[in-house]
Write an enzyme that holds these catalytic residues in place. Structure first.
Site, PDB file in Angstrom:
ATOM      1  N   HIS A 153       0.816  -1.223   0.000  1.00  0.00           N
ATOM      2  CA  HIS A 153       0.000   0.000   0.000  1.00  0.00           C
ATOM      3  C   HIS A 153       0.848   1.271   0.000  1.00  0.00           C
ATOM      4  O   HIS A 153       0.334   2.360  -0.290  1.00  0.00           O
ATOM      5  CB  HIS A 153      -0.924   0.028   1.221  1.00  0.00           C
ATOM      6  CG  HIS A 153      -1.949  -1.062   1.243  1.00  0.00           C
ATOM      7  ND1 HIS A 153      -2.749  -1.354   0.166  1.00  0.00           N
ATOM      8  CD2 HIS A 153      -2.301  -1.940   2.224  1.00  0.00           C
ATOM      9  CE1 HIS A 153      -3.549  -2.368   0.482  1.00  0.00           C
ATOM     10  NE2 HIS A 153      -3.290  -2.743   1.718  1.00  0.00           N
ATOM     11  N   ASP A 189      -3.146 -10.413  -2.201  1.00  0.00           N
ATOM     12  CA  ASP A 189      -3.626  -9.894  -0.921  1.00  0.00           C
ATOM     13  C   ASP A 189      -5.080  -9.453  -1.092  1.00  0.00           C
ATOM     14  O   ASP A 189      -5.482  -9.016  -2.172  1.00  0.00           O
ATOM     15  CB  ASP A 189      -2.756  -8.709  -0.510  1.00  0.00           C
ATOM     16  CG  ASP A 189      -3.045  -8.197   0.895  1.00  0.00           C
ATOM     17  OD1 ASP A 189      -2.265  -8.518   1.801  1.00  0.00           O
ATOM     18  OD2 ASP A 189      -4.030  -7.454   1.060  1.00  0.00           O
ATOM     19  N   HIS A 191      -6.560  -6.906  -0.162  1.00  0.00           N
ATOM     20  CA  HIS A 191      -6.690  -5.470  -0.394  1.00  0.00           C
ATOM     21  C   HIS A 191      -5.907  -5.068  -1.638  1.00  0.00           C
ATOM     22  O   HIS A 191      -4.850  -5.639  -1.929  1.00  0.00           O
ATOM     23  CB  HIS A 191      -6.189  -4.684   0.829  1.00  0.00           C
ATOM     24  CG  HIS A 191      -6.851  -5.085   2.101  1.00  0.00           C
ATOM     25  ND1 HIS A 191      -6.213  -5.863   3.051  1.00  0.00           N
ATOM     26  CD2 HIS A 191      -8.097  -4.839   2.568  1.00  0.00           C
ATOM     27  CE1 HIS A 191      -7.047  -6.076   4.062  1.00  0.00           C
ATOM     28  NE2 HIS A 191      -8.190  -5.469   3.798  1.00  0.00           N
ATOM     29  N   ASP A 281      -4.762 -12.826   3.836  1.00  0.00           N
ATOM     30  CA  ASP A 281      -6.018 -12.218   4.313  1.00  0.00           C
ATOM     31  C   ASP A 281      -7.167 -12.433   3.342  1.00  0.00           C
ATOM     32  O   ASP A 281      -8.277 -11.973   3.585  1.00  0.00           O
ATOM     33  CB  ASP A 281      -5.828 -10.725   4.617  1.00  0.00           C
ATOM     34  CG  ASP A 281      -5.055  -9.980   3.557  1.00  0.00           C
ATOM     35  OD1 ASP A 281      -4.729 -10.579   2.511  1.00  0.00           O
ATOM     36  OD2 ASP A 281      -4.757  -8.783   3.768  1.00  0.00           O
TER      37      ASP A 281
END
Length: 379
Positions: A153, A189, A191, A281
């Site tokens: 990120h 991931d 996200h 995740d």
């Protein structure tokens, strides 16, 4: 420090793991989930989801689990400040240095740079750079950077989502600088890998692909939405493929996306280096995601990406650790992913908790719509 058990195995069927204990010193604290807040009326506060326990279990399962004979261990190292400018602006790096000098800072929601965090972030970045160099120098083909804090990120100019430095982005730039023509980054991931995408958004030398839940932007630190409209700009148009999957997508849905979107995109791009950005995740039991992958889903993703690496990058594959917040199941899902990468004929480790019923009909329709949109936009 290569493990003795791995010495008799062929070098192309070993996973070279870069790790340093200093990354455990990043203390994210306690509170209500990732907020750091103590409301005063709860007797028990939980650890921040990005805590050292999750990575301790990933470490131990690779050392003592069934996959351990296939692992070769290597020391990580801290990145030099000068190395960070290949992805991040000097102004942003200076901000991090100043925050560390002043005893820490919450850089954005849930993202705490505490005493010890900056040293850990430098170790994560340097270890990932060393992992990529290990591949470039011909010392190993499959290399895994077991690192924290995570990085995908982190954008060139700001922190985001528990991330300070973009470990994968730094490694990709090192590969390009080291002679690679084209690099694929596949981020699984849960996200959106917004920071990595942002770093190469104007480049036609890096194909960034992200399979994530459809969470959209979460504020100023994460302005990107992860939508199908974000295709890159300028020379990079058509080289950012976002696959926002409906909540509840499981093994079959991810498998459909891999075969109908990811594989064709990689085949068209023909990379000479592959980077797999892994976050557990996306699992069915993660507290920070809403997807339903099980060990078998991760195993199949590993198999697929190994096949692509064998076909296009002479087997060269860098794997970079990101999220994954279920303290025990994340380690199992990592083990399964690496089993897939190794192309083992039978699972080495059974799934301790997963049976999760899946209706893949809706995700399949969404994935087909994404494919149709992508082909229309880039044709």
């Amino acid at each position: 420090m290569a493990s003795s058990a791995s010495q008799s195995l062929p070098s192309d069927n070993l996973i070279h793991v870069f790790w340093d204990e200093g990354m455990l010193k990043h203390d994210t604290g306690r509170g209500v989930f990732d907020t750091g807040i103590d409301p005063g009326f709860l007797d028990v506060l939980e650890k921040h989801p990005e805590n050292s326990d999750r990575v301790k279990n990933m470490l131990s399962i690779l050392k003592r689990g069934p996959i351990s004979p296939f692992i070769s261990w290597h020391h990580g190292r801290p990145a030099h400040i000068s190395e960070l400018s290949s992805f991040h602006t000097q102004e942003y790096v200076n901000e991090l240095i100043e925050a560390d000098r002043n005893g820490g800072k919450e850089l954005c929601g849930g993202t705490f740079l505490n005493p010890g965090s900056w040293d850990a972030a430098l170790l994560a970045a340097g270890s990932t750079l060393s992992a990529m160099k290990h591949i470039i120098d011909g010392h190993g083909k499959i290399v895994y950077a077991l690192v924290r804090p995570p990085g995908h990120h982190a954008q060139p100019t700001q922190a985001d989502g528990y991330c300070f430095l973009n470990n994968a982005g730094l490694a990709v730039q090192l590969a390009l600088d080291g002679g690679c023509r084209k690099v694929v980054v596949l981020d699984i991931d849960v996200h959106y890998g917004n920071g990595t995408a942002e770093g190469f958004y104007h480049s036609d030398k890096v194909l960034t692909i992200s399979l994530h839940m459809n969470h959209g932007s979460w504020g100023p630190s994460h302005p990107q939405g992860g939508t199908v409209e974000e295709l890159g700009e300028g020379e990079g148009f058509g080289y950012n493929l976002n696959i926002p999957l409906p909540n509840g997508t499981g093994d079959k849905g991810y498998g459909y996306a891999m075969q109908h979107l990811v594989v064709p995109a990689i085949e068209k791009f023909e990379p000479d280096m592959m980077v797999l950005v892994v976050g557990q995740d996306s699992s069915a039991f993660d507290p920070n995601g809403r997807q339903c992958l099980t060990m078998e889903g991760y195993r199949e993703i590993g198999r697929t990406i190994r096949g692509m690496a064998n076909k296009y990058s002479n087997g060269r594959l860098l794997i970079v650790q990101e999220g994954g917040y279920h303290v025990t199941y994340s380690a199992y899902c990592l083990h399964a992913t690496l089993e897939g990468v190794l192309n083992v004929s039978e699972p080495l480790l059974s799934d301790p908790i997963a049976y999760y019923p899946e209706d893949e009909s809706f995700p399949t329709k969404v994935i087909q719509a994404i494919k149709d949109h992508f082909l229309k936009m880039i044709s």
